[in-house]
Design a protein around this motif. Sequence first.
Motif, PDB file in Angstrom:
ATOM      1  N   UNK A 202      47.413  45.783  27.066  1.00 55.19           N
ATOM      2  CA  UNK A 202      48.329  45.324  28.099  1.00 55.19           C
ATOM      3  C   UNK A 202      47.734  44.374  29.117  1.00 55.19           C
ATOM      4  N   UNK A 203      46.449  44.063  29.007  1.00 53.47           N
ATOM      5  CA  UNK A 203      45.797  43.136  29.931  1.00 53.47           C
ATOM      6  C   UNK A 203      45.495  41.832  29.203  1.00 53.47           C
ATOM      7  N   UNK A 204      45.987  40.723  29.775  1.00 48.22           N
ATOM      8  CA  UNK A 204      45.726  39.397  29.211  1.00 48.22           C
ATOM      9  C   UNK A 204      44.571  38.761  29.970  1.00 48.22           C
ATOM     10  N   UNK A 205      43.647  38.163  29.242  1.00 47.73           N
ATOM     11  CA  UNK A 205      42.518  37.440  29.829  1.00 47.73           C
ATOM     12  C   UNK A 205      42.814  35.959  29.706  1.00 47.73           C
ATOM     13  N   UNK A 206      42.975  35.309  30.882  1.00 52.40           N
ATOM     14  CA  UNK A 206      43.455  33.927  30.933  1.00 52.40           C
ATOM     15  C   UNK A 206      42.403  32.996  31.524  1.00 52.40           C
TER      16      UNK A 206
ATOM     17  N   UNK B 106      41.740  25.462  27.527  1.00 49.19           N
ATOM     18  CA  UNK B 106      42.567  24.797  28.532  1.00 49.19           C
ATOM     19  C   UNK B 106      42.988  25.790  29.616  1.00 49.19           C
ATOM     20  N   UNK B 107      43.074  25.336  30.854  1.00 47.16           N
ATOM     21  CA  UNK B 107      43.579  26.222  31.899  1.00 47.16           C
ATOM     22  C   UNK B 107      44.952  26.772  31.503  1.00 47.16           C
ATOM     23  N   UNK B 108      45.133  28.069  31.728  1.00 46.30           N
ATOM     24  CA  UNK B 108      46.379  28.727  31.373  1.00 46.30           C
ATOM     25  C   UNK B 108      46.357  29.377  30.005  1.00 46.30           C
ATOM     26  N   UNK B 109      45.348  29.074  29.212  1.00 47.84           N
ATOM     27  CA  UNK B 109      45.247  29.609  27.856  1.00 47.84           C
ATOM     28  C   UNK B 109      44.846  31.083  27.899  1.00 47.84           C
ATOM     29  N   UNK B 110      45.521  31.890  27.082  1.00 49.77           N
ATOM     30  CA  UNK B 110      45.202  33.315  26.973  1.00 49.77           C
ATOM     31  C   UNK B 110      44.108  33.468  25.919  1.00 49.77           C
TER      32      UNK B 110
ATOM     33  N   UNK C  16      44.180  38.916  33.962  1.00 50.83           N
ATOM     34  CA  UNK C  16      42.874  38.739  34.603  1.00 50.83           C
ATOM     35  C   UNK C  16      42.467  37.288  34.364  1.00 50.83           C
ATOM     36  N   UNK C  17      42.298  36.545  35.459  1.00 49.94           N
ATOM     37  CA  UNK C  17      41.907  35.144  35.364  1.00 49.94           C
ATOM     38  C   UNK C  17      40.397  35.027  35.246  1.00 49.94           C
ATOM     39  N   UNK C  18      39.951  34.188  34.318  1.00 50.08           N
ATOM     40  CA  UNK C  18      38.526  33.911  34.133  1.00 50.08           C
ATOM     41  C   UNK C  18      38.300  32.442  34.502  1.00 50.08           C
ATOM     42  N   UNK C  19      37.750  32.173  35.693  1.00 51.34           N
ATOM     43  CA  UNK C  19      37.538  30.792  36.116  1.00 51.34           C
ATOM     44  C   UNK C  19      36.384  30.141  35.353  1.00 51.34           C
ATOM     45  N   UNK C  20      36.651  28.955  34.798  1.00 54.96           N
ATOM     46  CA  UNK C  20      35.641  28.192  34.057  1.00 54.96           C
ATOM     47  C   UNK C  20      35.711  26.731  34.493  1.00 54.96           C
ATOM     48  N   UNK C  21      34.545  26.093  34.614  1.00 54.52           N
ATOM     49  CA  UNK C  21      34.510  24.662  34.904  1.00 54.52           C
ATOM     50  C   UNK C  21      34.891  23.890  33.635  1.00 54.52           C
ATOM     51  N   UNK C  22      35.104  22.585  33.794  1.00 54.54           N
ATOM     52  CA  UNK C  22      35.439  21.748  32.640  1.00 54.54           C
ATOM     53  C   UNK C  22      34.357  21.845  31.567  1.00 54.54           C
TER      54      UNK C  22
END
Length: 144
Positions: free
Chosen positions: A64-68, A54-58, A19-25
């Motif tokens: 079983x679900x990774x939050x990235x 950092x983008x891509x960081x878990x 599951x991607x969590x979008x964050x600004x800088x």
Amino acid sequence: MPVRVAALPRDPALYQRVVDIPLTAEERRRVRRRLAAPDGEEVWLELPTGTILRPGQILAVVEGTAYRVVAAEEDVLLVFPLSPGQGVGIGHLIGNLHRDVVVEGDVAIVLWDPVLADRLRRLGVRVERARRPFGGDVPAPHGH
């Protein structure tokens, strides 16, 4: 029950779903707060002060679900140097302003700054405003 994140996984377990969590800088610097993941999970960040995500960081792996972390779209300045020499000068200017820069091919990308855009235009540099993910950091407070 919210997912509490007090430390980032060093060696994440295998996971079936991401599951991607979008964050600004800027948001990637705020590491003590609640986030709402797109799947409805609540993620509570309780990371040490000074941590920069950092983008891509878990952030966590739960059942079983990774939050990235991913870079969210934000306003950026695309800078197109005409030559390598001009690129060096632009890099020097951006560095003196303590702005983070991401280079993709022949384009330098910085967070949107209308004053910087105007300054570069006056130097004859082609610049464009765009909306896209920015993988760099927001400037940190500092002193000389």
